[in-house]
Write a protein that holds these residues in place. Sequence first.
Motif, PDB file in Angstrom:
ATOM      1  N   VAL A  35       0.855  -1.185   0.000  1.00 46.85           N
ATOM      2  CA  VAL A  35       0.000   0.000   0.000  1.00 46.85           C
ATOM      3  C   VAL A  35       0.893   1.239   0.000  1.00 46.85           C
ATOM      4  CG1 VAL A  35      -1.768   1.295   1.253  1.00 46.85           C
ATOM      5  CG2 VAL A  35      -1.834  -1.206   1.232  1.00 46.85           C
ATOM      6  N   VAL A  36       0.834   2.020  -1.081  1.00 47.30           N
ATOM      7  CA  VAL A  36       1.680   3.205  -1.191  1.00 47.30           C
ATOM      8  C   VAL A  36       0.960   4.469  -0.744  1.00 47.30           C
ATOM      9  CG1 VAL A  36       3.058   2.185  -3.036  1.00 47.30           C
ATOM     10  CG2 VAL A  36       1.059   3.564  -3.618  1.00 47.30           C
ATOM     11  N   ALA A  37      -0.389   4.438  -0.719  1.00 45.14           N
ATOM     12  CA  ALA A  37      -1.155   5.611  -0.277  1.00 45.14           C
ATOM     13  C   ALA A  37      -2.547   5.153   0.130  1.00 45.14           C
ATOM     14  CB  ALA A  37      -1.250   6.652  -1.386  1.00 45.14           C
ATOM     15  N   GLU A  38      -3.136   5.896   1.061  1.00 42.71           N
ATOM     16  CA  GLU A  38      -4.491   5.603   1.511  1.00 42.71           C
ATOM     17  C   GLU A  38      -5.236   6.915   1.715  1.00 42.71           C
ATOM     18  OE1 GLU A  38      -6.857   2.828   4.782  1.00 42.71           O
ATOM     19  OE2 GLU A  38      -4.677   3.057   4.857  1.00 42.71           O
ATOM     20  N   LEU A  39      -6.405   7.033   1.099  1.00 50.81           N
ATOM     21  CA  LEU A  39      -7.222   8.235   1.184  1.00 50.81           C
ATOM     22  C   LEU A  39      -8.567   7.898   1.809  1.00 50.81           C
ATOM     23  CD1 LEU A  39      -6.700   9.695  -2.415  1.00 50.81           C
ATOM     24  CD2 LEU A  39      -5.357  10.180  -0.372  1.00 50.81           C
ATOM     25  N   THR A  40      -9.073   8.812   2.627  1.00 50.15           N
ATOM     26  CA  THR A  40     -10.427   8.687   3.167  1.00 50.15           C
ATOM     27  C   THR A  40     -11.321   9.634   2.388  1.00 50.15           C
ATOM     28  OG1 THR A  40      -9.576   8.139   5.374  1.00 50.15           O
ATOM     29  CG2 THR A  40     -11.877   8.837   5.217  1.00 50.15           C
ATOM     30  N   LEU A  41     -12.046   9.077   1.438  1.00 48.50           N
ATOM     31  CA  LEU A  41     -12.903   9.871   0.558  1.00 48.50           C
ATOM     32  C   LEU A  41     -14.357   9.754   0.998  1.00 48.50           C
ATOM     33  CD1 LEU A  41     -11.332   8.889  -2.902  1.00 48.50           C
ATOM     34  CD2 LEU A  41     -10.643  10.710  -1.324  1.00 48.50           C
ATOM     35  N   SER A  42     -15.197  10.545   0.370  1.00 48.66           N
ATOM     36  CA  SER A  42     -16.619  10.503   0.685  1.00 48.66           C
ATOM     37  C   SER A  42     -17.408  10.577  -0.614  1.00 48.66           C
ATOM     38  CB  SER A  42     -16.998  11.671   1.607  1.00 48.66           C
ATOM     39  OG  SER A  42     -17.005  12.900   0.888  1.00 48.66           O
ATOM     40  N   GLU A  43     -18.731  10.769  -0.477  1.00 53.18           N
ATOM     41  CA  GLU A  43     -19.576  10.914  -1.661  1.00 53.18           C
ATOM     42  C   GLU A  43     -19.190  12.128  -2.491  1.00 53.18           C
ATOM     43  OE1 GLU A  43     -20.994  13.569   1.360  1.00 53.18           O
ATOM     44  OE2 GLU A  43     -20.580  11.425   1.448  1.00 53.18           O
ATOM     45  N   ARG A  44     -18.357  13.018  -1.930  1.00 55.49           N
ATOM     46  CA  ARG A  44     -17.896  14.181  -2.685  1.00 55.49           C
ATOM     47  C   ARG A  44     -16.922  13.763  -3.782  1.00 55.49           C
ATOM     48  NH1 ARG A  44     -16.659  18.899   1.732  1.00 55.49           N
ATOM     49  NH2 ARG A  44     -16.083  19.959  -0.201  1.00 55.49           N
ATOM     50  N   GLU A  45     -16.146  12.730  -3.522  1.00 57.95           N
ATOM     51  CA  GLU A  45     -15.149  12.273  -4.495  1.00 57.95           C
ATOM     52  C   GLU A  45     -15.531  10.963  -5.177  1.00 57.95           C
ATOM     53  OE1 GLU A  45     -13.772  15.113  -1.871  1.00 57.95           O
ATOM     54  OE2 GLU A  45     -14.049  13.041  -1.160  1.00 57.95           O
ATOM     55  N   LEU A  46     -16.565  10.300  -4.702  1.00 62.15           N
ATOM     56  CA  LEU A  46     -16.969   9.019  -5.264  1.00 62.15           C
ATOM     57  C   LEU A  46     -18.429   9.115  -5.698  1.00 62.15           C
ATOM     58  CD1 LEU A  46     -15.257   6.721  -2.624  1.00 62.15           C
ATOM     59  CD2 LEU A  46     -14.571   6.981  -5.015  1.00 62.15           C
ATOM     60  N   ASP A  47     -18.649   9.139  -6.989  1.00 62.34           N
ATOM     61  CA  ASP A  47     -19.990   9.293  -7.542  1.00 62.34           C
ATOM     62  C   ASP A  47     -20.707   7.949  -7.604  1.00 62.34           C
ATOM     63  OD1 ASP A  47     -19.811  12.007  -7.926  1.00 62.34           O
ATOM     64  OD2 ASP A  47     -19.056  11.832  -9.976  1.00 62.34           O
ATOM     65  N   MET A  48     -21.895   7.912  -7.006  1.00 64.53           N
ATOM     66  CA  MET A  48     -22.737   6.741  -7.171  1.00 64.53           C
ATOM     67  C   MET A  48     -23.473   6.833  -8.499  1.00 64.53           C
ATOM     68  SD  MET A  48     -24.402   6.023  -3.424  1.00 64.53           S
ATOM     69  CE  MET A  48     -25.257   4.613  -4.133  1.00 64.53           C
ATOM     70  N   PRO A  49     -23.613   5.730  -9.230  1.00 67.54           N
ATOM     71  CA  PRO A  49     -24.328   5.784 -10.507  1.00 67.54           C
ATOM     72  C   PRO A  49     -25.782   6.162 -10.294  1.00 67.54           C
ATOM     73  CG  PRO A  49     -23.901   3.518  -9.853  1.00 67.54           C
ATOM     74  CD  PRO A  49     -23.132   4.381  -8.911  1.00 67.54           C
ATOM     75  N   TYR A  50     -26.326   6.888 -11.238  1.00 71.54           N
ATOM     76  CA  TYR A  50     -27.692   7.388 -11.107  1.00 71.54           C
ATOM     77  C   TYR A  50     -28.708   6.251 -11.003  1.00 71.54           C
ATOM     78  CZ  TYR A  50     -31.936  10.035 -12.055  1.00 71.54           C
ATOM     79  OH  TYR A  50     -33.181  10.588 -11.963  1.00 71.54           O
ATOM     80  N   HIS A  51     -28.431   5.123 -11.671  1.00 65.90           N
ATOM     81  CA  HIS A  51     -29.401   4.036 -11.724  1.00 65.90           C
ATOM     82  C   HIS A  51     -29.325   3.117 -10.517  1.00 65.90           C
ATOM     83  CE1 HIS A  51     -25.673   2.266 -13.318  1.00 65.90           C
ATOM     84  NE2 HIS A  51     -26.123   1.150 -12.788  1.00 65.90           N
ATOM     85  N   TRP A  52     -28.414   3.393  -9.562  1.00 66.45           N
ATOM     86  CA  TRP A  52     -28.238   2.478  -8.434  1.00 66.45           C
ATOM     87  C   TRP A  52     -29.549   2.309  -7.673  1.00 66.45           C
ATOM     88  CZ3 TRP A  52     -26.110  -1.342  -6.111  1.00 66.45           C
ATOM     89  CH2 TRP A  52     -26.142  -1.502  -4.722  1.00 66.45           C
ATOM     90  N   GLY A  53     -29.977   1.045  -7.532  1.00 65.30           N
ATOM     91  CA  GLY A  53     -31.193   0.742  -6.802  1.00 65.30           C
ATOM     92  C   GLY A  53     -32.420   0.615  -7.674  1.00 65.30           C
ATOM     93  N   MET A  54     -32.322   1.000  -8.950  1.00 65.80           N
ATOM     94  CA  MET A  54     -33.508   0.946  -9.809  1.00 65.80           C
ATOM     95  C   MET A  54     -33.753  -0.463 -10.345  1.00 65.80           C
ATOM     96  SD  MET A  54     -33.303   4.538 -11.915  1.00 65.80           S
ATOM     97  CE  MET A  54     -33.336   6.105 -11.040  1.00 65.80           C
ATOM     98  N   ALA A  55     -32.677  -1.214 -10.537  1.00 66.17           N
ATOM     99  CA  ALA A  55     -32.819  -2.595 -11.016  1.00 66.17           C
ATOM    100  C   ALA A  55     -32.552  -3.536  -9.855  1.00 66.17           C
ATOM    101  CB  ALA A  55     -31.850  -2.859 -12.173  1.00 66.17           C
ATOM    102  N   LYS A  56     -33.607  -4.108  -9.312  1.00 65.82           N
ATOM    103  CA  LYS A  56     -33.468  -4.935  -8.107  1.00 65.82           C
ATOM    104  C   LYS A  56     -32.655  -6.189  -8.366  1.00 65.82           C
ATOM    105  CE  LYS A  56     -37.740  -3.326  -5.960  1.00 65.82           C
ATOM    106  NZ  LYS A  56     -39.065  -3.708  -5.418  1.00 65.82           N
ATOM    107  N   GLU A  57     -32.672  -6.680  -9.607  1.00 65.06           N
ATOM    108  CA  GLU A  57     -31.938  -7.906  -9.891  1.00 65.06           C
ATOM    109  C   GLU A  57     -30.441  -7.649 -10.058  1.00 65.06           C
ATOM    110  OE1 GLU A  57     -33.174  -6.035 -13.728  1.00 65.06           O
ATOM    111  OE2 GLU A  57     -34.090  -6.462 -11.788  1.00 65.06           O
ATOM    112  N   ASP A  58     -30.048  -6.393 -10.119  1.00 61.36           N
ATOM    113  CA  ASP A  58     -28.635  -6.043 -10.305  1.00 61.36           C
ATOM    114  C   ASP A  58     -28.091  -5.465  -9.004  1.00 61.36           C
ATOM    115  OD1 ASP A  58     -26.146  -5.369 -11.125  1.00 61.36           O
ATOM    116  OD2 ASP A  58     -26.757  -3.809 -12.537  1.00 61.36           O
ATOM    117  N   SER A  59     -27.301  -6.251  -8.291  1.00 60.96           N
ATOM    118  CA  SER A  59     -26.766  -5.802  -7.000  1.00 60.96           C
ATOM    119  C   SER A  59     -25.352  -5.253  -7.124  1.00 60.96           C
ATOM    120  CB  SER A  59     -26.772  -6.967  -6.000  1.00 60.96           C
ATOM    121  OG  SER A  59     -25.951  -8.023  -6.475  1.00 60.96           O
TER     122      SER A  59
END
Length: 298
Positions: A35-59
Amino acid sequence: MFKPVAKKLLLLAVITVLGVNAFILGKVWLNRSLVVAELTLSERELDMPYHWGMAKEDSSLRLNLAWTTPWLTSSEDDWQYLSRQQQRILRLQQPQFASFRFGSCTDGYQRQQRSGWVLLEFNGQSYQDYLKQAEQHYAVIQQRLAAEAAAELNAGMAQDRLQAAAKRRQEQQQRAEEQWRVAREEATRLFVIDAAADRNLLQQTLAKHSGPTAGQLLLVPADIQLSYTWCQDDKTAKQPEVMVNRLAVESLYVAKPYAQHLPRDANRQHKIRFQAQLRYGRYAEPWLSALTLSGTEP
């Protein structure tokens, strides 16, 4: 019964698949062995896809790294675009620019793409500069709106026109307040601040950054393209510019145990807050090592 040739082809296919998988898993293991570096990021730096949760069969879930580059201008006219942090243009010093060995502009800037390295800065001076520019923009808007209101009163405008102007100013005030809030609370703090084809050049830049405002710094591979503005024939003096097309790895797979922490929000009515530990390994390839839910915001 399989014919001898068919058996050999099937065996060759199985060996090929196993060999490819072994190579991929071996590279992953080697990357994560250091491990050369470790960052503590949040939803500010990590975008959730817009469709997350819309397709129940896709986890499955992948998070995209949200990053930007330092602003080249902070004029009010450009704020509507730049406040969304979609900046990809990066100005370079001559040695870094020369290291890419770009061809002539007659070849077209679109075809002038090179593999190289970029210097990432998390929550450092570049983000503080962005906050300062956002605050200055907000102050300018407040002063302008106050001056407009005073001028309209002194001009003796009709009541209906005063009301229409007041409504317009209120809308501008609300937009300015929202932009200032987003800069403080939602904007990414991850900036690409330098680039070069020669990793050693960035090591020199890395060594110069120190102190309490330096933030966290790391080198990652990326695809770099010649900037279109560099090839404009406007006969003005220019500082070398490139466009950072993409980081080599900027989409991260979220393992099922971590993804389960994130509630499925099909209606997208709430902002999902979370923190994630991002580790970079031996080959500067990142992976998520932890993810915890911080809460939701209406």
